[in-house]
Design a protein around this motif. Sequence first.
Motif, PDB file in Angstrom:
ATOM      1  N   GLU A 102      -8.465   7.201  -5.230  1.00 55.49           N
ATOM      2  CA  GLU A 102      -9.205   6.571  -4.131  1.00 55.49           C
ATOM      3  C   GLU A 102      -8.296   6.332  -2.928  1.00 55.49           C
ATOM      4  O   GLU A 102      -8.701   6.543  -1.779  1.00 55.49           O
ATOM      5  CB  GLU A 102      -9.824   5.254  -4.592  1.00 55.49           C
ATOM      6  N   ARG A 128       0.848  -1.190   0.000  1.00 56.30           N
ATOM      7  CA  ARG A 128       0.000   0.000   0.000  1.00 56.30           C
ATOM      8  C   ARG A 128       0.885   1.243   0.000  1.00 56.30           C
ATOM      9  O   ARG A 128       1.936   1.272   0.639  1.00 56.30           O
ATOM     10  CB  ARG A 128      -0.913   0.006   1.224  1.00 56.30           C
ATOM     11  N   ALA A 155      -7.853   9.583  -1.203  1.00 53.28           N
ATOM     12  CA  ALA A 155      -9.076  10.024  -0.534  1.00 53.28           C
ATOM     13  C   ALA A 155      -9.303   9.275   0.773  1.00 53.28           C
ATOM     14  O   ALA A 155      -9.818   9.837   1.747  1.00 53.28           O
ATOM     15  CB  ALA A 155     -10.270   9.836  -1.465  1.00 53.28           C
ATOM     16  N   LYS A 156      -8.896   8.019   0.813  1.00 47.32           N
ATOM     17  CA  LYS A 156      -9.078   7.200   2.014  1.00 47.32           C
ATOM     18  C   LYS A 156      -7.909   7.308   2.989  1.00 47.32           C
ATOM     19  O   LYS A 156      -7.984   6.801   4.103  1.00 47.32           O
ATOM     20  CB  LYS A 156      -9.257   5.724   1.628  1.00 47.32           C
TER      21      LYS A 156
END
Length: 311
Positions: A231, A200, A234-235
Amino acid sequence: MPHPLPQLEKLFLTDGGLETDLLFNHGIELPGFSAIMLLRTDQGRAALDSYFRGYLEFSRRIGLGFVLESASWRAGADWAPQLGVTPAELDRLSARSVEMLKALRREYETPATPVVVSGCIGPRGDGYDPGRIMSRQEAEDYHLRQAAALAAAGPDLLTAMTLTNVNEAIGIARAAEKVGLPVVISFTVETDGRLPTGDRLGAAIQTVDQASAGYPAYFMINCAHPSHFEEALAKGGSWTRRIRGLRANASKCSHAELDAMTDLDAGNPSELGEDYRRLLGLMPHLTVLGGCCGTDQRHIEAIAEACLELA
């Protein structure tokens, strides 16, 4: 530091996809996809000079600073045999790539439009495929040579782009610290927003910071379309504030799809500008905006026009 990093204080532009622009839009051959080789000839140096001047003239016209990135992305020692030169010559060319940008800065910089010179370091292997993952120490040892060659020419910082894995990023951060220069770490991600290794993005940034005592001046994302990582941003949490720059691809295609293409996918410059505007609204601390594969000055102008009022 002889020349500070003003791009941390206000919006700056940087260039687009140097290699894809020169190769596909200008018909300039790049053996091994390496722009550094252009510095060996008068014709090649003229092409690079013209490329950078276009961006500098635009940024000065609209009143924004500019980060000049040296043409040394593919100039690590392992590329020497493929390019038909010695590692020592690549070292000299790396230094020359910085010296060229410093000369341009003397010509274009104004108090209102500062110019920052960055020495660019690329991955040891392919920018899309992590291949064999080096240890952190091996990565530091390998990249220290080019970091030192670039540092000898006196850039303001080093920028490592299109990094696919954490260990290489840590090694480059440590090499930059050894040569006494700030460093920017720019990861690439796949369509799922993760590094090609599956890590990640947030975890990768945090691991590099932990392993280097937070040495990188900031992080960037490059060589991926905004739709691939929006995304994840944003998270994201506090780690997203370490990302200060974007150099997105023009195309929405995956790395595998891009690798198989024989024609350039330049996407839509206006749409890319709106993508950047949306991301800048999400992350107002972004201060360095440029492009990567498939982008050219049209894309950077569209990005600037879309984002200038948000700066």
